[in-house]
Design an enzyme around this catalytic site. Structure first.
Site, PDB file in Angstrom:
ATOM      1  CG  LEU A  33       3.680  -6.657   7.145  1.00 47.65           C
ATOM      2  CD1 LEU A  33       3.852  -7.622   5.980  1.00 47.65           C
ATOM      3  CD2 LEU A  33       5.035  -6.247   7.702  1.00 47.65           C
ATOM      4  N   GLY A  34       0.596  -3.180   6.956  1.00 45.82           N
ATOM      5  CA  GLY A  34      -0.008  -2.023   6.305  1.00 45.82           C
ATOM      6  C   GLY A  34      -1.486  -2.218   6.076  1.00 45.82           C
ATOM      7  CD  GLU A  35      -6.246  -1.102   7.139  1.00 35.22           C
ATOM      8  OE1 GLU A  35      -7.355  -1.626   6.920  1.00 35.22           O
ATOM      9  OE2 GLU A  35      -5.569  -1.317   8.149  1.00 35.22           O
ATOM     10  CE1 TYR A  38      -5.672  -6.586  -1.013  1.00 31.77           C
ATOM     11  CE2 TYR A  38      -5.503  -4.628  -2.387  1.00 31.77           C
ATOM     12  CZ  TYR A  38      -4.926  -5.753  -1.825  1.00 31.77           C
ATOM     13  OH  TYR A  38      -3.602  -6.039  -2.072  1.00 31.77           O
ATOM     14  N   GLY A  39      -8.182  -4.317   2.413  1.00 30.18           N
ATOM     15  CA  GLY A  39      -7.966  -5.063   3.644  1.00 30.18           C
ATOM     16  C   GLY A  39      -6.616  -4.768   4.263  1.00 30.18           C
ATOM     17  CE  LYS A  56      -1.819  -8.870  -0.614  1.00 31.76           C
ATOM     18  NZ  LYS A  56      -2.011  -8.525  -2.034  1.00 31.76           N
ATOM     19  CG  ASP A 146      -2.939  -2.277 -10.523  1.00 31.14           C
ATOM     20  OD1 ASP A 146      -2.695  -1.156 -11.013  1.00 31.14           O
ATOM     21  OD2 ASP A 146      -3.310  -2.439  -9.347  1.00 31.14           O
ATOM     22  CG  ASP A 164      -1.646  -6.860  -4.779  1.00 28.09           C
ATOM     23  OD1 ASP A 164      -1.765  -7.924  -4.154  1.00 28.09           O
ATOM     24  OD2 ASP A 164      -1.598  -5.751  -4.229  1.00 28.09           O
TER      25      ASP A 164
END
EC number: 2.7.11.1
Length: 497
Positions: A33-35, A38-39, A56, A146, A164
């Site tokens: 799905l994405g980068e 942190y991973g 993740k 955050d 997150d």
């Protein structure tokens, strides 16, 4: 778009039996799905239930047990407004974190894909769910730390969920990652930057900034250097819309109540849920069209990328046969900053910009101690959250990594620039201590100064900022070194063992 398979039974959490198996035995990984900083994040299917999940994969180098312990705290959270955590695996050198899948992605993804900011109705609907998520976390005595559009996820029905809260930040604090984007302070509350202690309403300030971000495409101060922003946020008046006349009185008042500089006077999530802007919010069904549009654009881009990759592979094979030379890659490198977003007032369209510049590694969930929880329980009546005094958080903002890099450069030139790094009598005379910005934000005294004095104060701001940055750097270095020493000692003991 591909529809997730019908669930055989709704997944609540992974069973003990599932957690003892290899993750490939429990899940079918479908696609990346994405980068993240942190991973990598993957879409997968839980074989037993048929439910789609997000996984993740985080590289782990040390202190694995501490990471797992912190992640397990997320299992305490059970709310439809918070992304669910199902469990975690350790495979080779990676930690696999299994979480709820939100098919529409983040609010910032949707803004970027559509090249449009959101309407007031869309913002109000998203904020209503977000506030319910914050109300839940704050009742659980957890601070998100955050809040931003990138951490508000939408499922395909339009339900917004907080993501997150703790995982990314906790892993960041524990793992000492490399190659991460410098954390930006644009969403941070003044009291967080000033290290004067903070509580749950720090998230409310961030929510106000996020409201502006959804309306204008970026947070206030996004066009200036992050290091300058950390001094402007505590000292300047609260930010507002660039063009207030474009927005309703209710929306403007909602943002104003979020962005109160004094945390004692700032509204709570429970109070803001009663604000007219939120109470008049429309149902989540109004978000389905923009979600469908964003997902369609995403699918088309994915197809285009696949075609480009196939063409590049064909061209690469031909070039290697012809000349054995290296094939030139795309000129757009990862992490290259594009032009910042601009918006046409009529259509609310915006030129796409690289949101990496605004990504933040600052999200760390703060868990109060048992003693603090007992004190808070005494302060709660009829289910209403009461504020409690909190001691300053012993945490190091990620934007301080910038100082480490600067310190390394300075040391290499220590002999030639010592005089610049240590302010002399002349620099002190330019901005005496009584010129420092008042902590209470009261600038009325400026009216009594002459034009010449005002000009001198304005001229002194930049060198004053440089001196305060240096002082801040030295203060954090003094805090950081004992922690590094303790970590080194711990690693040596483990190696000897």
């Amino acid at each position: 778009m591909e529809q997730p398979p019908a669930s055989k039974s709704k997944l609540k959490k992974l069973s003990e039996d599932s957690l003892t198996k290899q993750p490939e035995e429990v899940f079918d990984v479908l696609e990346k799905l994405g980068e993240g900083s942190y991973g990598s994040v993957f879409k997968a299917i839980h074989k037993e239930s048929g439910q789609v999940v997000a996984i993740k994969q985080v590289p782990v180098e040390s202190d694995l047990q501490e990471i797992i312990k912190e992640i397990s705290i997320m299992q305490q959270c059970d709310s439809p407004y918070v992304v669910k955590y199902y469990g975690s695996y350790f495979k080779n050198t990676d930690l696999w974190i299994v979480m709820e899948y939100c098919g529409a992605g983040s609010v910032s993804d949707i803004i970027r894909l559509r090249n449009k900011t959101l309407t007031e109705d869309e913002i109000a609907t998203i904020l209503k769910s977000t506030l319910k998520g914050l109300e839940y976390l704050h009742f659980m005595r957890k601070i998100h730390r955050d809040i931003k559009a990138g951490n508000i996820l939408l499922n395909t029905e339009g339900h917004a969920k907080l993501a997150d809260f703790g995982v990314a930040g906790q892993l960041t604090d524990t793992m000492a990652k490399r190659n991460t984007v410098i954390g930006t302070p644009f969403w941070m509350a003044p009291e967080v930057i000033q290290e004067i202690g903070y509580n749950c309403v720090a998230d409310i300030w961030s929510l106000g900034i996020t409201s502006i971000e959804m309306a204008e495409g970026k947070p206030p101060y996004a066009d200036i250097h992050p290091m300058r922003a950390i001094f402007m946020i505590p000292t300047n008046p609260p930010p507002t819309f660039r063009k207030p006349e474009l927005w309703s009185d209710d929306f403007t008042d909602f943002v104003k109540k979020c962005l109160v500089k004094s945390p004692e006077q700032r509204a709570t999530a429970t109070q803001l849920l009663q604000h007219p802007f939120i109470k008049n919010a429309k149902p989540v069904s109004i978000l389905r069209d923009l979600i469908a549009e964003a997902m369609e654009i995403k699918a088309k881009r994915h197809e285009e990328q696949q075609r480009e990759l196939e063409e590049e592979e064909e061209n690469s094979d031909e070039d290697e046969l012809d000349s054995h030379t290296m094939v030139k890659t795309s000129s757009e490198s990862v992490g290259t900053m594009r032009a910042t977003s601009t918006m046409s007032e009529g259509a609310q369209t915006m030129i796409e910009h690289n949101s990496t510049m605004l990504e933040s590694d600052l999200g760390t969930m703060v868990i109060n101690s048992e003693e603090e929880e007992e004190e808070e329980e005494e302060e709660e009546e009829d289910g209403t959250m009461k504020r409690n005094a909190t001691s300053p958080q012993v945490q190091r903002p990620s934007f301080m990594d910038y100082f480490d890099k600067q310190d390394f450069k300075n040391k290499s030139h220590e002999n030639c620039d010592q005089s610049m790094r240590e302010p002399g009598p002349m620099s002190n005379s330019v901005f005496p201590d009584n010129w420092r910005v008042p902590q209470d934000g009261d600038f009325d005294f400026l009216k009594n100064l002459s034009l010449e004095e005002l000009q001198m104060r304005l001229k002194a701001l930049d060198p004053m900022m440089e001196r305060e940055i240096e002082e801040l750097h030295q203060r954090y270095s003094a805090k950081r070194q004992p922690i590094l020493d303790a970590m080194d000692a711990k690693k040596r003991r483990q190696q000897n063992f």
